[in-house]
Design an enzyme around this catalytic site. Structure first.
Site, PDB file in Angstrom:
ATOM      1  N   LYS A 205      -6.949  -5.089  -2.831  1.00 37.04           N
ATOM      2  CA  LYS A 205      -7.686  -5.642  -1.684  1.00 37.04           C
ATOM      3  C   LYS A 205      -8.614  -4.583  -1.114  1.00 37.04           C
ATOM      4  CE  LYS A 205      -3.930  -4.432   1.392  1.00 37.04           C
ATOM      5  NZ  LYS A 205      -4.694  -3.375   2.083  1.00 37.04           N
TER       6      LYS A 205
ATOM      7  N   CYS B 287      -1.927  -2.822   7.694  1.00 34.15           N
ATOM      8  CA  CYS B 287      -1.866  -3.756   6.562  1.00 34.15           C
ATOM      9  C   CYS B 287      -0.572  -4.560   6.533  1.00 34.15           C
ATOM     10  CB  CYS B 287      -2.112  -3.005   5.262  1.00 34.15           C
ATOM     11  SG  CYS B 287      -3.850  -2.475   5.159  1.00 34.15           S
TER      12      CYS B 287
ATOM     13  N   ASP C 222       0.791  -1.243   0.000  1.00 33.79           N
ATOM     14  CA  ASP C 222       0.000   0.000   0.000  1.00 33.79           C
ATOM     15  C   ASP C 222       0.826   1.298   0.000  1.00 33.79           C
ATOM     16  OD1 ASP C 222      -1.952  -1.919   0.207  1.00 33.79           O
ATOM     17  OD2 ASP C 222      -2.772  -1.253   2.116  1.00 33.79           O
TER      18      ASP C 222
HETATM   19  C1  VGL Z   1      -4.668   0.578   5.736  1.00 32.79           C
HETATM   20  C2  VGL Z   1      -6.257   1.433   7.129  1.00 32.79           C
HETATM   21  C3  VGL Z   1      -7.214   1.317   6.158  1.00 32.79           C
HETATM   22  C4  VGL Z   1      -3.245   0.189   5.543  1.00 32.79           C
HETATM   23  C5  VGL Z   1      -5.613   0.437   4.746  1.00 32.79           C
HETATM   24  O1  VGL Z   1      -2.787   0.105   4.384  1.00 32.79           O
HETATM   25  O2  VGL Z   1      -2.555  -0.050   6.559  1.00 32.79           O
HETATM   26  N1  VGL Z   1      -5.001   1.061   6.935  1.00 32.79           N
HETATM   27  N2  VGL Z   1      -6.877   0.819   4.961  1.00 32.79           N
END
Ligand code: VGL
Ligand code: ZN
Length: 211
Positions: free
Chosen positions: A114, A159, A16
């Protein structure tokens, strides 16, 4: 722990590294952009790299905006258990969902999206937050004969953490590259992450320890 040698059975999972998790983004992680050069250099040492991309539909159930009267960073009870509510972020096909523009990993072999189910969040690259719906990544790695999973990215305590723990649960040898990650640190989540890694035997190293 200097001198970890990377080989053909190793994969780097880059979690991410998207605009919304970097300064100026909707769910900015402090220093999130500072990992980009670290990740770029690290990725060059791996033959196999996978990128994950948080990818939500507008109105996703993990967004506080989908819950009247609720505010970001509160926790609510969903059908599948407790869920932190987030600011709207990483909405599919928006600039915030794009990878950081300086992320430079041309040899990435898979981009795994995801969180695309409107009703379930997905921190982990392996399972959605109901903890039973698989993304398919476990089977993909096994079919390809990849055995050691190294992780970098955002956010360390969400994540990256869930992905690392699920990789461990699948029987992979797991190493988190700490200086290639940054944390949100919500209500002690960073300390809980470090304790969880230690309890499971998930290795924590720095990028300089590799290669
Ligand atoms: C994430 C919160 C919501 C992350 C993704 O990538 O850690 N955290 N969505
Ligand atoms: Zn998300």
């Amino acid at each position: 722990m200097a001198g970890i040698r990377i080989d053909e059975a190793d994969v780097l999972l880059v979690v991410d590294v998207q605009n919304d998790f970097c300064p100026g983004g909707a769910l900015a992680v402090e220093g999130g952009d500072a990992i980009v050069p670290v990740v770029n250099a690290l990725a060059r040492r791996f033959a196999h790299v996978i990128l994950t991309q948080d990818w939500h539909k507008p109105g996703h159930l993990s967004f506080a905006s989908a819950h009247p009267g609720r505010r970001p960073f509160e926790t609510v009870e969903m059908s599948y258990g407790p869920q932190v509510l987030w600011p709207d972020h990483c909405v599919e096909d928006t600039p915030g969902a794009e990878f950081h523009p300086d992320l430079d990993v041309p040899h990435a072999e898979l981009i795994l999206r995801k969180g695309f189910d409107s009703a379930i969040d997905s921190y982990s690259a392996f399972y959605e937050n109901d903890r039973v719906t698989p993304t398919g990544l476990g089977g993909y790695l096994k079919e390809r004969g990849l055995r050691r999973v190294f992780l970098a990215g955002l956010a360390l305590d969400f994540c990256v953490r869930y992905s690392a723990e699920d990789a461990h649960g699948h029987g992979f040898a797991v190493t988190v590259i700490e200086d290639a990650c940054r944390a949100i640190d919500l209500d002690g989540s960073l300390a809980a992450t470090e304790a969880g890694f230690a309890a499971l035997g998930i290795a924590q190293v720095d990028a300089a320890d590799i290669g």
